[in-house]
Design an enzyme around this catalytic site. Sequence first.
Site, short mmCIF file in Angstrom:
data_model
loop_
_atom_site.label_atom_id
_atom_site.label_comp_id
_atom_site.label_asym_id
_atom_site.label_seq_id
_atom_site.Cartn_x
_atom_site.Cartn_y
_atom_site.Cartn_z
N LYS A 74 -58.68 -54.21 -76.76
CA LYS A 74 -59.33 -53.95 -78.05
C LYS A 74 -59.12 -55.17 -78.93
O LYS A 74 -58.03 -55.77 -78.92
CB LYS A 74 -58.69 -52.71 -78.69
CG LYS A 74 -59.33 -52.27 -79.99
CD LYS A 74 -58.64 -51.03 -80.55
CE LYS A 74 -59.42 -50.39 -81.69
NZ LYS A 74 -58.84 -49.12 -82.14
N SER A 149 -62.28 -45.49 -82.45
CA SER A 149 -62.73 -46.82 -82.75
C SER A 149 -62.65 -47.79 -81.57
O SER A 149 -63.26 -48.85 -81.60
CB SER A 149 -61.92 -47.39 -83.92
OG SER A 149 -60.55 -47.48 -83.58
N SER A 173 -58.40 -42.79 -81.65
CA SER A 173 -59.24 -43.90 -81.20
C SER A 173 -59.11 -44.29 -79.74
O SER A 173 -59.90 -45.12 -79.28
CB SER A 173 -58.99 -45.13 -82.07
OG SER A 173 -59.67 -44.95 -83.28
N1 GLN Z 1 -61.61 -41.98 -86.44
C1 GLN Z 1 -60.30 -42.17 -86.97
C2 GLN Z 1 -60.40 -42.99 -88.23
O1 GLN Z 1 -61.46 -43.42 -88.53
C3 GLN Z 1 -59.40 -42.77 -85.96
C4 GLN Z 1 -59.18 -44.22 -86.05
C5 GLN Z 1 -58.21 -44.76 -85.04
O2 GLN Z 1 -57.56 -44.01 -84.32
N2 GLN Z 1 -58.04 -46.07 -85.06
O3 GLN Z 1 -59.45 -43.19 -88.91
#
Ligand code: GLN
Length: 471
Positions: A74, A149, A173
């Site tokens: 990532k 994400s 994410s």
């Molecule tokens: N969808 C969640 C957020 O927007 C998770 C983000 C993540 O785990 N990096 O905060």
Amino acid sequence: MTIRDIQEGLKNSSFSARELALASLERIKTEEPHVHAFLEVTGEKALAQAQEVDDIISRKEELPPLAGVSCSLKDAILLEGVRCTAGSRMLEHYVAPYDATVVSRLKRAGAVIVGKTNMDEFGMGASTEHSAFGPTHNPRNLSVVPGGSSGGSAASVAAQECLVSLGEDTGGSVRLPASFCGVVGMKPTYGTVSRSGIIALASSLDQVGPFGNSVEDCERVFQVISGKDNMDATSILYEYGDIAEPASAPSLKIGVPREYFAKGLDPRVSQIIKETLDKLSNAGASIIEVSLPSTAQALAAYYVINTSEVSSNLARYDGIRYGNASEMDSSFAEVLMANREVFGNEVRRRIMLGTFALSAGYYEAYYKTAQEVRKLLRDDFAKAFSQANVLMGPVSPFLPFPLGEKKEDPLSMYLVDMYTVSANLTGIPGISVPVGSIENLPVGIQIMTPHFQERLLFSTAKTVEQIVKAR
Ligand code: GLN
């Protein structure tokens, strides 16, 4: 292929690490025009790493545990000498000056890093559409999102552009994109994997986790990246040990949280999860209903804590230390303003919400209350784990949704995280295992265990994997 197959093949000289790396780079070339999982492909650097593995083989030395395994990262994870953008224009030209601890551990284990993957800006999102560099498409069905994400990471594995990937999970994410892309994705117990060299989203929630085609591949990556690191004050003494056997179904006492099947869950997702639980029950597992009453408050608490930590963590992007300050011929204040303006809408929204939540007079009402919910959730989980040894339920209330459907609707995007944020708020581990799909829209089941019970998590996940494959 699995990591095991690669170890075998390299030992028997069925192929070389160079051939594996070339195959991965070739696949990236053919898939990227449709999928867009990568922001950067390492090319020559990957081939050089593969050469090192081939040298180990020709010297007849013992193969390291991830020898020749192609891996993507990532784009929030630092890889020395390679651009690291976190999906943001703010870091468009930022080149990582060192390797994150997880990366140096992967390199030492012989993994071949093929590139950096697309993500929602700084990890804020559940669809990868908030990337400043354009969205990623779900390889199983190009018209829907891959989840987020860490959507690029999940997609790179699902599209067979590489064998495994590292993502980062703050509120789901890793588990969510794994579920949407039909691969395995795991979030470890907070503190078992170092955060050093990871671009922070919300530091009390962030944890790096692996993606793979199988539970065992994820386990093998976790084995390598976990363990104490003096560079991260929240990392703890931890050693995973050997690869786990699948759990025997009769040894499993599976708790199913009532609140995870309440209104809002897509009935098609619910049906696939229930069918999987039935199969486990037929194999001898006992299934009991448990309750996590604070689930309804978890999402709100998560978004207060997340935005609060965001407003603090992102203060460093002042346009002076990062950004394009040197290119500008303007006053200090103008540089600062102009550079903060490169943030996308979701990032700005969170900085504003978090700044508000932490401000004098509101702190008690928002941030402090959210921390109290966190405590209630811990109590809920402790109670549930006194009745069951593992918990299972959906990863997301929705099937993978069409690109564009939720992008401009922050509240509906936040709802995607309904069932995943609790593991982050409490620090426990969780994994998503693919259990079915509807019209090329994959569905994953989420398994959670108490803190540090990664062994139980992986062994249970293997049982689920076998039962699903057996049909
Ligand atoms: N969808 C969640 C957020 O927007 C998770 C983000 C993540 O785990 N990096 O905060």
